[in-house]
Design an enzyme around this catalytic site. Sequence first.
Site, short mmCIF file in Angstrom:
data_model
loop_
_atom_site.label_atom_id
_atom_site.label_comp_id
_atom_site.label_asym_id
_atom_site.label_seq_id
_atom_site.Cartn_x
_atom_site.Cartn_y
_atom_site.Cartn_z
N ASP A 1 31.66 41.41 45.72
CA ASP A 1 32.32 41.53 44.80
C ASP A 1 33.33 40.87 44.92
O ASP A 1 33.84 40.60 46.36
CB ASP A 1 33.01 42.76 44.43
N LYS B 1 32.42 40.71 39.94
CA LYS B 1 32.65 41.13 39.07
C LYS B 1 34.29 40.37 38.43
O LYS B 1 35.01 40.72 39.33
CB LYS B 1 32.72 42.78 38.56
N MET C 1 42.98 49.36 36.55
CA MET C 1 42.32 48.10 35.15
C MET C 1 42.71 48.43 34.39
O MET C 1 42.22 48.56 33.13
CB MET C 1 40.22 48.59 35.16
N1 SAH Z 1 37.06 50.35 44.24
C1 SAH Z 1 38.24 49.93 44.09
C2 SAH Z 1 38.97 49.98 42.27
C3 SAH Z 1 37.49 48.66 41.72
S1 SAH Z 1 38.35 49.36 40.14
C4 SAH Z 1 39.80 50.54 44.36
O1 SAH Z 1 39.53 51.70 45.23
O2 SAH Z 1 40.79 50.28 45.22
C5 SAH Z 1 38.88 47.24 39.85
C6 SAH Z 1 40.59 47.92 40.09
O3 SAH Z 1 41.29 47.33 41.65
C7 SAH Z 1 41.14 46.46 38.84
O4 SAH Z 1 41.40 46.69 37.77
C8 SAH Z 1 42.50 46.65 39.75
O5 SAH Z 1 43.46 47.65 38.58
C9 SAH Z 1 43.03 46.70 41.05
N2 SAH Z 1 42.35 46.29 42.78
C10 SAH Z 1 41.74 46.29 43.26
N3 SAH Z 1 41.75 45.18 44.19
C11 SAH Z 1 44.01 44.71 43.23
C12 SAH Z 1 44.91 43.86 44.37
N4 SAH Z 1 44.27 43.67 44.76
N5 SAH Z 1 45.68 43.83 43.74
C13 SAH Z 1 46.25 44.79 42.37
N6 SAH Z 1 45.09 45.00 42.18
C14 SAH Z 1 43.64 45.84 42.53
#
Ligand code: SAH
Length: 342
Positions: free
Chosen positions: A121, A143, A254
């Site tokens: 991803d 995505k 998100m």
């Molecule tokens: N499984 C992931 C979340 C997936 S949903 C986890 O545990 O982190 C995707 C969301 O994660 C994004 O829309 C944002 O809200 C957050 N996200 C993931 N990486 C990020 C980053 N480096 N900076 C800010 N938000 C992040």
Amino acid sequence: MNLTADLTGQHVLVTGSAAAARRAVRRYRSAGATVHTLTSPAGFTPGLLDGVALAAAVDDGDAGWAVLPVACRRHRVLLVREKAAAPGGQVTLVGGGPGTEELLTARALEALREADVVFYDRLAPHRNLDRLAPGAELVDVGKRPGHHPVGQARIEQLMIESARAGHNVVRLKGGDPFVFGRGGEEAASCARAGIPVTVVSGVTSAIAVPAAAGIPVTHREVSHLFTVVSGHQPLTSEEHEHLAGLGGTIVVLMGVGTLPQLAAGLRRAGMRADMPVAVVERGYSDSQRTTVSDLSGIVTAAAAARCKSPAVLVIGEVVRQAGSCRAQAAQLAGLAGRLEAV
Ligand code: SAH
């Protein structure tokens, strides 16, 4: 001892059964070598070493390969020994953390090293995958909000087909695979297809991205609970009430697109207008940015700053800690600097 060699255009002989040697073959090919393979010692003749710069002997357990080191010494061909590739036919769901390679776990690194194919991803650390997974085919199934080049059903199908073809499949996801990553669905569909599946937990952005902005999701005497919510869809008024009633930290993933509904909903549910809110964008990247306001002002502030996904929203008194935690971090960094200078 570690040696680095430029193998571009060099002839490399990889020995060992096709299954055991499959990853070594791909690794030498991706290093630019012309790869020759020999899958059984019965087919060995010293002439095979002519013009070969390096022989890579993959240990497939066949004692017949004892002829190889002798012949290599005689022909002055460098011989390296390699471990057999782990048996394929399985899927590992790997949490890649919030985007920086440094937050990959030791287990994630091992799974990548052993991978035949990596489906990754965009939020996972993917820039150096060719180095982290040198024997793997790399497939971007990235995505972005509202833009899924490869649909979820198709991703699951690709993973299963690839595992059935005998590959060691890594599904590399951002953060933790079981936090809004559809990892549960992927694990279930592999299990339904009879494919062994392992989960490697990752550092979730829900905790790590606020931390990168100096915000602890819990803090003694400030907040003793935190709730992680998906802002993918607007919440119901009941959910707003529950959240506002909890009285702890609210972390939203998100959530940039639905921030106006969330802020209005929490206000309606009775949350204080001056409750601090932070939007932390692109955590762990060079362009990481934090926008801080309060519940009544955050929508205007985020719009003025043009806040975009990916971002983590933090709602709660802990946001006020950002200043002091950052100041402390800076002090510590300064101290470390001074200590180094001494
Ligand atoms: N499984 C992931 C979340 C997936 S949903 C986890 O545990 O982190 C995707 C969301 O994660 C994004 O829309 C944002 O809200 C957050 N996200 C993931 N990486 C990020 C980053 N480096 N900076 C800010 N938000 C992040």
